[in-house]
Design a protein around this motif. Sequence first.
Motif, PDB file in Angstrom:
ATOM      1  N   TRP A 206     -34.121  21.155 -16.066  1.00  0.00           N
ATOM      2  CA  TRP A 206     -34.389  20.474 -17.330  1.00  0.00           C
ATOM      3  C   TRP A 206     -35.516  21.223 -18.035  1.00  0.00           C
ATOM      4  CZ3 TRP A 206     -32.432  15.299 -18.462  1.00  0.00           C
ATOM      5  CH2 TRP A 206     -31.584  14.791 -17.477  1.00  0.00           C
ATOM      6  N   LEU A 207     -35.294  21.605 -19.291  1.00  0.00           N
ATOM      7  CA  LEU A 207     -36.268  22.383 -20.047  1.00  0.00           C
ATOM      8  C   LEU A 207     -36.846  21.556 -21.186  1.00  0.00           C
ATOM      9  CD1 LEU A 207     -34.344  25.784 -20.406  1.00  0.00           C
ATOM     10  CD2 LEU A 207     -35.794  24.993 -18.523  1.00  0.00           C
ATOM     11  N   GLY A 208     -38.169  21.633 -21.333  1.00  0.00           N
ATOM     12  CA  GLY A 208     -38.813  20.907 -22.416  1.00  0.00           C
ATOM     13  C   GLY A 208     -40.157  21.517 -22.757  1.00  0.00           C
ATOM     14  N   PRO A 209     -40.805  21.028 -23.801  1.00  0.00           N
ATOM     15  CA  PRO A 209     -42.096  21.582 -24.224  1.00  0.00           C
ATOM     16  C   PRO A 209     -43.135  21.516 -23.100  1.00  0.00           C
ATOM     17  CG  PRO A 209     -41.209  20.122 -25.912  1.00  0.00           C
ATOM     18  CD  PRO A 209     -40.353  19.944 -24.700  1.00  0.00           C
ATOM     19  N   ASP A 210     -43.643  22.672 -22.720  1.00  0.00           N
ATOM     20  CA  ASP A 210     -44.726  22.808 -21.740  1.00  0.00           C
ATOM     21  C   ASP A 210     -44.361  22.353 -20.332  1.00  0.00           C
ATOM     22  OD1 ASP A 210     -46.533  23.800 -23.665  1.00  0.00           O
ATOM     23  OD2 ASP A 210     -46.986  21.763 -24.312  1.00  0.00           O
ATOM     24  N   HIS A 358     -40.757  26.852 -21.279  1.00  0.00           N
ATOM     25  CA  HIS A 358     -41.634  25.812 -21.828  1.00  0.00           C
ATOM     26  C   HIS A 358     -41.796  25.863 -23.344  1.00  0.00           C
ATOM     27  CE1 HIS A 358     -43.745  25.526 -17.634  1.00  0.00           C
ATOM     28  NE2 HIS A 358     -42.481  25.143 -17.612  1.00  0.00           N
ATOM     29  N   LEU A 359     -40.871  26.496 -24.039  1.00  0.00           N
ATOM     30  CA  LEU A 359     -40.975  26.591 -25.493  1.00  0.00           C
ATOM     31  C   LEU A 359     -40.975  25.214 -26.145  1.00  0.00           C
ATOM     32  CD1 LEU A 359     -38.460  29.519 -26.142  1.00  0.00           C
ATOM     33  CD2 LEU A 359     -40.953  29.615 -26.416  1.00  0.00           C
ATOM     34  N   PRO A 360     -41.827  25.003 -27.147  1.00  0.00           N
ATOM     35  CA  PRO A 360     -41.756  23.754 -27.913  1.00  0.00           C
ATOM     36  C   PRO A 360     -40.486  23.739 -28.750  1.00  0.00           C
ATOM     37  CG  PRO A 360     -43.292  25.288 -28.944  1.00  0.00           C
ATOM     38  CD  PRO A 360     -42.873  25.923 -27.647  1.00  0.00           C
ATOM     39  N   ALA A 367     -33.058  29.309 -30.358  1.00  0.00           N
ATOM     40  CA  ALA A 367     -32.516  30.625 -30.028  1.00  0.00           C
ATOM     41  C   ALA A 367     -32.345  30.774 -28.518  1.00  0.00           C
ATOM     42  CB  ALA A 367     -33.438  31.722 -30.566  1.00  0.00           C
ATOM     43  N   ARG A 368     -33.329  30.277 -27.752  1.00  0.00           N
ATOM     44  CA  ARG A 368     -33.212  30.327 -26.291  1.00  0.00           C
ATOM     45  C   ARG A 368     -31.991  29.548 -25.817  1.00  0.00           C
ATOM     46  NH1 ARG A 368     -37.050  26.431 -23.419  1.00  0.00           N
ATOM     47  NH2 ARG A 368     -35.419  25.060 -24.251  1.00  0.00           N
ATOM     48  N   ASP A 369     -31.809  28.330 -26.348  1.00  0.00           N
ATOM     49  CA  ASP A 369     -30.694  27.497 -25.910  1.00  0.00           C
ATOM     50  C   ASP A 369     -29.357  28.148 -26.258  1.00  0.00           C
ATOM     51  OD1 ASP A 369     -32.681  25.808 -25.120  1.00  0.00           O
ATOM     52  OD2 ASP A 369     -32.248  24.222 -26.579  1.00  0.00           O
ATOM     53  N   ALA A 370     -29.286  28.786 -27.420  1.00  0.00           N
ATOM     54  CA  ALA A 370     -28.053  29.492 -27.788  1.00  0.00           C
ATOM     55  C   ALA A 370     -27.790  30.653 -26.852  1.00  0.00           C
ATOM     56  CB  ALA A 370     -28.150  29.982 -29.232  1.00  0.00           C
TER      57      ALA A 370
END
Length: 398
Positions: A206-210, A358-360, A367-370
């Motif tokens: 699971w990816l999210g801010p910080d 950890h990108l906001p 762009a990362r998700d794409a």
Amino acid sequence: MSASPVRVAIVGGGIGGLAAAAFLHRAGIPSVVYEQAPELREVGAGLVLAPNAVRLLRRLGAMDRLTEHAVPLEVGWEFRRWEDGRVLSAEDLVGACERLYGERTYTVHRADLLDAISSAVPSGAVRLGRRCTSVTVRADRAVVAFADGTSAEADVVIGADGVHSTVRGAVTTPTPATSSGICAFRALVPAEHAPAFARRRAQTLWLGPDHHLVHYPIRGGAVVNLVAIAPAGDGTAESWSATATVAEFLAEFADWDPRLRELIQAAGTPGRWALLDRRPLERWSHGPLTLLGDAAHPMFPFFAQGAAQSIEDAAVLARCIAQDPQAPVDALRRYESLRIARTARLQEVSHARAHVNHLPDGPEQEARDAALADADPLVANGWIYAYDAEAEVSAASV
């Protein structure tokens, strides 16, 4: 097989130290493992074993014991969005790992991996309750001193004594560790208390801010392993035994998908420790001394290669000593030259992954998700998984 009388002392009875003893034994070279704990055990929780480690464990004859509890993954790199669990990307591993790399990818509890490796180490090779306090070099031999006042002399001393290595201080002057600003939570959840999505044979991130959080089943699916990365709080220790509370763990993921919070809520007492930043060492060996595993190349867990690199180190080191047992110092130099570039690269890519995970929310995250949706990490990471550590030694010897 080698009939050499070379004496090998291994400081540290964790995964790397026991793997070194096992590979040396397979090569006909006896060794003694000195472990400070009163019993052999691995603290911590789960880990991922990729094909580059599995093929070496199979050659040791450890896979039958390991697969009693290890979980073969069916899905890997299942990336989910933090707020709603939307799947950004997932990789079908059924058949793909074996087709590409000849082995599957497994998840396993560290204690089960240690047990499997121990099965390939001869009885009597491990001395417990022996805490190393210093190592000195005398001519072409080394003397290991222990807290109980005893000592041992050897032609080769392998420092497999982890991130706080005593042996490392006799090999090189490492640069001080610096704060990375992040910490890791680890916890175990009984499968009967875990949501269905977490019980699948899947490695989910699971990816999210910080923050990011990883979960997967271990112990034959009876337990779900959680590893979460979050900003480091004041006073967080770099220790496997440091703990937090479930409330503190939940607070880091307060606004995340409720299903993930349900999973965290079911956890036992979580561990929490700081991830300190260390640059790759310029050398691992000095005369009859060398380093292995975290003592040589501690790395962030973001590529799940810490244990695998210790196992690779052990296989290469045993081969190098077996090829030239009458000149162990030369063998250690060759071992270092074969391993240092690969492990430094893994340290560096693992370090860089923290920023990506950890990108906001915003254009970079989108762009990362794409990019994740279009990626094939099983193929992209072929330089890790296709690597055959023992074949590299043979190729370098030609």
